[in-house]
Write a protein that holds these residues in place. Structure first.
Motif, short mmCIF file in Angstrom:
data_model
loop_
_atom_site.label_atom_id
_atom_site.label_comp_id
_atom_site.label_asym_id
_atom_site.label_seq_id
_atom_site.Cartn_x
_atom_site.Cartn_y
_atom_site.Cartn_z
N VAL C 178 0.56 -1.53 0.43
CA VAL C 178 -0.01 0.06 0.23
C VAL C 178 0.68 1.25 -0.08
CG1 VAL C 178 -1.85 1.39 1.24
CG2 VAL C 178 -1.54 -1.11 0.89
N THR C 181 1.91 1.88 -3.29
CA THR C 181 0.90 2.30 -4.27
C THR C 181 1.13 3.67 -4.44
OG1 THR C 181 -0.26 1.96 -2.71
CG2 THR C 181 -0.01 0.58 -4.67
N GLN C 185 1.36 5.99 -6.96
CA GLN C 185 0.08 6.61 -8.03
C GLN C 185 -0.51 7.37 -6.43
OE1 GLN C 185 -0.10 8.74 -10.21
NE2 GLN C 185 0.79 7.38 -11.98
N VAL C 187 -3.43 9.46 -6.70
CA VAL C 187 -4.73 9.53 -6.87
C VAL C 187 -5.18 8.19 -7.64
CG1 VAL C 187 -6.15 10.96 -8.70
CG2 VAL C 187 -4.27 12.00 -7.55
N LEU C 188 -4.68 6.90 -8.13
CA LEU C 188 -4.93 5.81 -8.50
C LEU C 188 -5.30 5.47 -7.10
CD1 LEU C 188 -5.58 3.78 -10.35
CD2 LEU C 188 -2.95 3.59 -11.25
N ALA C 189 -4.43 5.51 -6.63
CA ALA C 189 -3.90 4.57 -4.84
C ALA C 189 -5.83 5.02 -4.57
CB ALA C 189 -3.24 4.73 -4.28
N GLN C 190 -6.58 6.54 -3.89
CA GLN C 190 -7.06 6.63 -3.18
C GLN C 190 -8.14 6.09 -4.65
OE1 GLN C 190 -7.59 11.41 -2.61
NE2 GLN C 190 -5.58 10.90 -1.86
N SER C 191 -8.72 6.44 -5.40
CA SER C 191 -9.90 5.83 -6.19
C SER C 191 -9.85 4.62 -6.18
CB SER C 191 -9.14 6.08 -7.70
OG SER C 191 -8.38 4.89 -8.37
N VAL C 192 -9.11 3.90 -5.45
CA VAL C 192 -9.58 2.50 -5.66
C VAL C 192 -9.38 1.76 -3.73
CG1 VAL C 192 -8.06 0.93 -7.60
CG2 VAL C 192 -6.51 1.30 -5.34
N GLY C 193 -9.71 2.83 -3.07
CA GLY C 193 -10.48 2.64 -1.68
C GLY C 193 -9.61 3.08 -0.62
N ILE C 194 -8.20 3.16 -0.70
CA ILE C 194 -6.65 3.33 0.09
C ILE C 194 -6.71 4.75 0.44
CG2 ILE C 194 -4.12 3.33 0.03
CD1 ILE C 194 -4.49 1.33 -2.08
N ASP C 195 -6.99 4.88 2.25
CA ASP C 195 -6.90 5.91 2.68
C ASP C 195 -5.94 6.43 2.81
OD1 ASP C 195 -7.04 8.14 3.80
OD2 ASP C 195 -8.98 7.66 5.48
N THR C 196 -5.38 7.44 1.31
CA THR C 196 -3.34 7.58 1.47
C THR C 196 -3.09 8.30 2.72
OG1 THR C 196 -4.29 9.32 0.00
CG2 THR C 196 -3.40 8.29 -0.86
N THR D 72 -12.91 10.21 -1.41
CA THR D 72 -12.90 9.39 -2.76
C THR D 72 -12.48 8.07 -2.07
OG1 THR D 72 -11.03 11.61 -3.92
CG2 THR D 72 -11.57 9.52 -4.69
N SER D 73 -11.41 8.06 -1.09
CA SER D 73 -11.35 7.37 -0.82
C SER D 73 -12.35 5.73 -0.36
CB SER D 73 -9.93 6.56 0.09
OG SER D 73 -9.78 7.49 0.86
N ALA D 76 -14.87 5.18 -2.70
CA ALA D 76 -14.10 3.97 -3.02
C ALA D 76 -14.91 2.48 -2.34
CB ALA D 76 -12.98 3.97 -3.20
N ARG D 77 -14.58 2.62 -1.02
CA ARG D 77 -14.30 1.33 -0.49
C ARG D 77 -16.60 0.74 0.29
NH1 ARG D 77 -10.90 3.97 2.73
NH2 ARG D 77 -11.80 4.77 4.10
N PHE D 84 -9.01 7.43 -14.62
CA PHE D 84 -9.01 8.40 -15.58
C PHE D 84 -9.10 8.87 -16.74
CE2 PHE D 84 -8.16 9.70 -11.35
CZ PHE D 84 -8.01 8.65 -10.29
N PHE D 90 0.15 2.10 -12.54
CA PHE D 90 1.24 1.96 -11.79
C PHE D 90 2.61 1.43 -12.96
CE2 PHE D 90 -0.27 2.23 -8.24
CZ PHE D 90 -1.70 2.06 -7.85
N LEU D 104 -5.36 -3.98 -3.15
CA LEU D 104 -5.47 -3.55 -1.73
C LEU D 104 -6.08 -2.93 -0.95
CD1 LEU D 104 -1.75 -2.17 -2.03
CD2 LEU D 104 -2.56 -4.35 -0.92
N ALA D 105 -7.01 -2.40 -0.77
CA ALA D 105 -7.83 -1.53 0.03
C ALA D 105 -8.72 -2.23 1.07
CB ALA D 105 -8.46 -0.17 -0.32
N ALA D 165 -11.64 -3.58 -7.85
CA ALA D 165 -11.78 -2.73 -6.42
C ALA D 165 -13.15 -3.24 -5.78
CB ALA D 165 -11.74 -1.43 -6.58
#
Lengths: 288, 425, 319, 250
Positions: C178, C181, C185, C187-196, D72-73, D76-77, D84, D90, D104-105, D165
């Motif tokens: 995590v 990632t 990236q 912003v991409l990490a956030q878009s898949v649900g990772i609370d950066t 946003t996150s 997503a969850r 985009f 990546f 991962l999330a 996701a």
């Protein structure tokens, strides 16, 4: 009452010299996107050059002042051409190189001028302005005036001359400026020279007031970083406003309490601003 | 664009460089008839505090050359040349301890430190390795600092004498303002100054520390003068800081007495203010460029000659520490030559048995009440005053006697600043 | 790589004198600092607070030993927890910032803490603590006095090695993925649900926990804790060693750090000129061997984060 | 009950009102188009839905739950995943690693699973990654670096990452732009399959012909507010839509 006026004038002088240093730092960051850790040492070189040419060669303060600006400008340009130009796409590498320059300039000054040497630069305008129990050395007023003059001249240059436009264009968007035929190399070099000259001028103006030592740059760079953060990186106007706010705040706290508390309070002020606005007062907001 | 891959990776290049430079680092062997004894200058050689460390190291080297020229040290008939070894402790206690370990490895017989902030890490190590050490801050002494001596200067003990003299010559002065830098030096000496002013009927109207990184001293002086003091004490501020403080006092129209530890830059102070302004200022160190220095500093062999030699070798690098490290060496030399050995325990016993002379004459071991150990070599100490632009010795006082007379006040003020041995962290 | 490092490390006390053994102890502690610092760098941020967090661990150890007579393991845990707690509190405001703002934010927080240590006599003021007694092991007939530098060196080596194994596991865990990632990236990490921000905070706190351990090791190694030891200079040098050493690989930062520290030590003969010579070498390394830094080039413009890194693919790519 | 509904959502940058009281909702299981000429506020509205911007006024709801203030996150969850416009990937990692990062999330129950991943959860993730790869026909490119893929393949990988996701509502930001005709067909086919597997899709797109063929419902934006809404035929015949697009291929 007289004490208050003195403190106000002292903080005005501190704001003036800090503004000169910080604007130079903001200019470099705007144009080349690096924080110059050696900026404090250019301030120091300015003070030493003023002593060397003005006092030691006996040519008088203003010759020393001009020499300081020239020496620092040449040094700034040399640093850009020889070192920073090769690291243009490597910001961390450039950061380390400026730290290398910092170490070299400090050690060089200690070696050539002696760690213990006590260099005295006499103020160009001696004497004290005293008005009913309140007295302020004329030179401090000269520092304020000189700084205001230099900063207005700088804004005029940036606003009206072709060089100024090119500088701001590169700061805005390096690639776009490149497309319009602005040579990035020439602009970066002149920006570095201008920034170094500003620091040199500040060092020269403060030479009669502060202790000239190889490490006089250290507190200056720390204050400059704090102020540039307060003002928001890259914004010249933000830098000047923040310089006035921080220096006045610091001077008053150090007079009414003591300088250690002033240091801690200054750091907390910076943190407070960053918490409220994570990109400084006038910095470009960026998604966190 | 393919990256230019040098066959040398970064690690190989750096390791190669290490090999070459450490070869250069081998100490050059001295061709000398006599055997060698090493003494260590463990002081900051880089950073802000190098302004104390480098002059001290240079002074020690000049002293060693002079001693070696006149046949070195005579230990029971055997002749030893003195070799000065140095280590940059950068005024960080942990780095200074590394230096102590290096000295023990090189069999250094006697170590000199500036003391204050950088002593705290050495204590246990010096006891464990019987490392005989000298410090310039008597406040480093504590009940367990067996191998630590304060042989030269018992800063800040002479300040009491200064206030006593001031009261004598200027009975009408009432109020005093104090300022010092915010480190152990400043705190220890300001505590003693306060005791002095209390003892002699001064009212302290302003009392503040300033941070070491302060560059503009006008605000500090203006806040002091707001309390309208008729005496200002700028304690043991660094020479160039003292100059700026004095200049601000002059500019801001101060008319009273000035007290400073050294007044090292008196000629520049007079240039920046005036002879009349500096008249009567009090300090505690005669100048080594003073023609009759040999008479006053009789404990130091040929003080004037030493100063000339130092100026020749290190022009315009003189500072108080330049004669203080040699002072420590002088005491050590006297001890070694009487005890006839370098062995720490015997040497200590011999030193304690017959106290050597210190720079201003006869002295005795002292310090039990305040520090818990009698390791401070205390003798008479001169008070100097500015007369017509230069300092003259106006009185020689007995520091220990003054302390005995005002012990209670001193202990109260030391306890306030948490400086008593039992308050040490 | 690990075996060569391990063998060399164990041989040191038999070869070196007292000075170089304790210097090796300091290197081992700094290696732990560099590896834990790398956790923060993994999320794409540089911090000036790491050394003061080490200081928090050291001060905790000093207080535990001198006021409460705690044993080595207890002060090790306490130092780590206190440093992590301070980092957790600091991370609330700090992690709103990015890039250079974050760097200077951490500087402000760290310097404020350090000035408080100097100011209050509870922390020993400018002189700090001294006389921290060395750990002593006495169990089942086996007595080890860690006052002797060789013994303490092995104790440090054991603790540091254990931490390095943990750090190695951490980087390979999902937590480590995590962090990477987020760095590559955001912003991409956030878009898949990772609370950066939450994961950057976890990285900051975990790094501080290890820095706390390094602080406790340092307190016992020198028997003293002083504010000067955690000043901006030391934070700057930690950053220099990390950058010049290269933080791309787990071992890169370790080997790079050791070589640079040994190099700095070998310049000791230059005494007054030592910092200047070191500056020259820093410049030469940066100009001629930036390879270790290529990953850091991604840190463009210090706050242009999340800028797409995808290199435009060559046009002839098949359908 | 609509999966996504906007109520009077407004966004102003200083004086400029980019989105003006937009109100519409998206039915579950549908492919919902969002079109409008350049500068109509599509991208701003897209960012308001994904949480990149906070609306100056109005409410965004997901399954009836107010998510206006969620990050946003967090959205997503809750199943609202976006892709985009550019090819944000990546780039240093392979296709398989890219997709693995998308998972991962996933909140695994025991936090220890974060540190020492149990073989069970690792294999289940690998299986899902494999499933998504052949879903997007990227299986044979498994070990190819993301930066070495063709433009079309990179866009598909972007969607595959979003699929990893586990989205209930997938927001696509101009997925068809810059694609060849055959790539467009294959992508349209893939979106239909995603919809059949139960996900809802919101599509911001310029390419009118694809939108008309693919979408069940279309919302037309103009100057920041909703012009009209309806099936592709209703929208095509709507006079103002014709005027707004002025002669684009209807």
């Amino acid at each position: 009452m007289q004490f208050l006026v003195e403190t106000v004038l002292n903080s005005a002088m501190a704001s003036a010299s800090t503004a000169l240093v910080v604007v130079g730092l903001a200019l470099i960051f705007g144009v080349m996107r690096i924080e110059n850790f050696a900026h404090g040492e250019l301030y120091m070189v300015g003070a030493y050059a003023t002593w060397l040419f003005g006092t030691s060669f006996g040519a008088g303060y203003w010759v020393g002042f001009a020499a300081a600006i020239l020496v620092t400008a040449v040094l700034g340009a040399a640093i850009e051409i020889l070192l920073l130009r090769r690291l243009r796409n490597n910001p961390m590498g450039a950061l380390i190189v400026t730290i290398g320059v910092l170490l070299i300039l400090q050690t060089g000054a200690a070696w050539f001028f002696g760690i213990n040497s006590n260099l005295l630069v006499d103020a160009p305008v001696s004497g004290v302005l005293s008005l009913g129990g309140f007295n302020m050395p004329w030179h401090r007023i000269v520092v304020i005036a000189a700084a205001v003059l230099i900063l207005t001249a700088l804004t005029v240059i940036l606003r009206t001359t072709k060089f100024g436009w090119a500088l701001r264009a590169v700061a805005q968007d390096k690639d776009a400026a490149n497309l319009q035929g602005i040579s990035i190399g020439r602009i970066s070099m002149s920006a570095m020279a201008l920034s170094a000259a500003l620091a040199g001028a500040a060092g020269s103006l403060m030479a009669p007031i502060v202790r000239i030592s190889p490490f006089m740059g250290q507190p200056v760079i720390i204050t400059a970083f704090i102020v540039i953060i307060l003002g928001g990186i890259g914004s010249m106007e933000g830098a000047i406003v923040a310089a006035v706010i921080y220096s006045t705040f610091f001077t008053f706290v150090s007079v009414y309490f003591d300088t250690t508390i002033a240091n801690v309070a200054g750091l907390c002020l910076m943190l407070a601003v960053l918490i409220v606005k994570p990109s400084g007062l006038m910095g470009k907001a960026q998604k966190v | 664009m393919s990256r230019i891959n040098l066959h040398l990776t970064r690690r190989q290049a750096l390791v190669g460089a290490v090999a070459t430079t450490s070869a250069l680092a081998m100490p050059s062997v001295l061709r000398a008839a006599n055997k060698i004894v090493k003494v260590g200058a463990l002081a900051p050689l880089t950073g802000d505090l190098a302004l104390w460390g480098i002059p001290a190291k240079n002074g020690a080297e000049v002293w060693a050359n002079q001693v070696n020229k006149t046949g070195g040290i005579n230990v029971k008939g055997e002749r030893y040349d003195v070799q000065v070894v140095s280590f940059d402790g950068a005024y960080v206690a942990e780095k200074t301890l590394q230096g102590a370990r290096a000295f023990v490895d090189q069999d250094v017989k006697y170590t000199m430190v500036i003391g204050g902030d950088d002593w705290s890490a050495l204590q246990d190590f010096s006891n464990r390795n019987k490392m005989l050490t000298s410090t310039l801050y008597v406040s480093d002494l504590n009940p367990t600092s067996k191998y630590l001596l304060a042989p030269v200067e018992v800063h800040p003990f002479y300040f009491g004498l200064g206030v006593e003299y001031l009261r004598k010559v200027e009975p009408n002065l009432k109020t005093a303002a104090l300022c010092a830098q915010d480190d152990i030096t400043g705190r220890t000496s300001l505590a003693y100054w306060r005791a002095g002013f209390d003892a002699h009927g001064f009212e302290i109207v302003s009392d503040a520390y300033f941070d070491n990184s302060t560059t503009d001293f006008a605000p500090i002086v203006s806040s002091m003068l707001q309390a309208k003091p008729d005496t200002v004490c700028i304690d043991t501020t660094y020479p160039s800081v003292a100059l700026l403080l004095v200049e601000q006092l002059f500019t801001q129209g101060y008319k009273g007495r000035i007290l400073h530890a050294g007044l090292e830059l008196l000629p520049d102070m007079v240039a920046r203010t005036s002879k009349e302004f500096m008249e009567g200022s009090i300090a505690f160190f005669p100048r080594f460029d003073d023609p009759n220095i040999n008479a006053s500093a009789n404990g130091f062999s040929d003080a004037a000659g030493f100063y000339k030699q130092f100026e020749k070798q290190f022009p315009k690098q003189w500072n108080n520490t330049s004669w203080e490290f040699p002072g420590c060496l002088e005491v050590w030399k006297q001890g070694v030559e009487t005890a006839g050995t370098f062995e720490p325990d015997d040497l200590l016993a011999s030193l304690k048995a017959n106290p050597p002379k210190h720079i201003f004459g006869a002295a005795r071991w002292w310090g039990k009440e305040l520090f818990g150990i009698d390791n401070a070599l205390v003798g008479n100490w001169p008070i100097v005053a500015v007369k017509n632009g230069s300092v003259e010795i106006v009185e020689i006082g007995d520091q220990a006697a003054w302390f005995e007379a005002h012990k209670a006040i001193v202990e109260k003020r030391f306890r306030e600043e948490k400086l008593m041995p039992d308050q040490k962290r | 790589m690990t075996t060569t490092l391990a063998i060399a490390a164990c041989a040191v006390p038999f070869v070196a004198g007292d000075y170089y053994t304790s210097f090796a102890t300091e290197i081992a502690i700094t290696v732990l600092m560099l590896s834990s610092y790398r956790i923060v760098v993994l999320t794409g941020e540089w911090s000036f607070a790491h050394v003061v967090l080490q200081g928090a661990g050291a001060y905790t150890a000093a207080i535990m030993v001198k006021d409460h007579g705690a044993s080595f393991p207890i002060s090790l845990v306490a130092g780590s927890i206190v440093a992590a707690a301070i980092a957790a509190v600091l991370s609330m405001p700090l992690l709103k910032m990015r890039g250079f703002y974050f760097l200077m934010g951490t500087f402000a927080a760290a310097e404020a803490i350090r000035l408080l240590w100097r100011k209050f006599t509870y922390f020993g003021g400018t002189r700090g603590f001294s006389g921290i007694s060395a750990p002593y092991f006495d169990f089942g007939g086996v007595q080890i006095d860690f006052g002797r530098s060789a013994n303490y060196y092995f104790l440090t080596l054991a603790v540091v090695a254990a931490c390095l194994v943990l750090l190695w596991r951490l980087e390979r865990s999902r937590l480590g993925k995590v962090w990477k990632t987020i760095e590559q990236q955001d912003v991409l990490a956030q878009s898949v649900g990772i609370d950066t921000r939450r994961y950057r905070r976890i990285a900051f706190v975990i790094a501080a926990a290890f820095a706390g351990i390094a602080g406790v090791l340092l307190a016992y190694a020198f028997g003293s804790v002083t504010p000067n030891r955690f000043s901006l200079n030391f934070a700057l040098y930690l950053m220099i060693w990390a950058i010049v050493g290269g933080t791309r690989t787990f071992f890169g930062v370790i080997v790079g750090g050791i070589v640079l520290m040994a190099f700095d030590e070998s310049l000791r003969f230059a005494e007054q000129l030592r910092p200047g010579v070191y500056g020259v070498i820093l410049i030469l390394v940066m100009l001629f061997w930036p390879q270790g830094l290529e990953r850091l080039i991604g840190w463009t413009g210090l706050y242009g984060r999340g800028v797409s890194k995808a290199a435009p693919v060559s046009s002839e790519g098949g359908a | 009950m609509p999966i996504l509904s906007l109520h009077e959502v407004t966004k102003a940058f200083g004086g400029l009102v980019a989105v003006n009281r937009a109100t519409f909702s998206v039915e579950p299981g549908s492919i919902h188009g969002l079109i409008g000429p350049n500068g109509a506020g599509k991208t701003t509205l897209f960012s308001l839905i994904t949480g990149f911007y906070r609306p100056t006024m109005g409410r965004v709801e997901l399954d009836g739950e107010d998510i206006t203030r969620l990050s946003t996150s967090a959205r997503a969850r809750k199943g609202l995943v976006r892709t985009f416009q550019g090819t944000v990937l990546f780039s240093d990692l392979t296709v398989e690693e890219n997709i693995a990062n998308g998972m991962l999330a996933e909140s695994s129950s025991p936090w220890t699973d974060w540190l020492f991943e149990s073989p069970a959860s690792r294999s289940s993730r690998q299986e899902r990654a494999a499933a998504i790869m052949d879903y997007a026909r990227l299986s044979d490119l498994r070990n190819v670096g993301a930066k070495d893929l063709s433009h079309g393949q990179q866009r598909v990988l972007g969607i595959a990452i979003a699929l990893a996701a586990k989205p209930r509502l997938l927001l696509l930001d101009e997925p068809f732009t810059g694609m060849t005709a055959s790539e467009k067909n294959r992508l349209a086919e893939m979106l239909r399959r995603i919809r059949e597997d139960g996900a809802t899709i919101v599509l911001v797109e310029h390419d009118m012909r694809t939108v008309m063929r693919l979408c069940d419902v279309i919302t037309v934006l103009n100057f920041g507010s909703v012009l009209t809404e309806g099936t592709p035929e209703q929208v095509r015949r709507h006079p103002e839509v014709m005027a707004a697009y002025l002669g684009s291929a209807a």
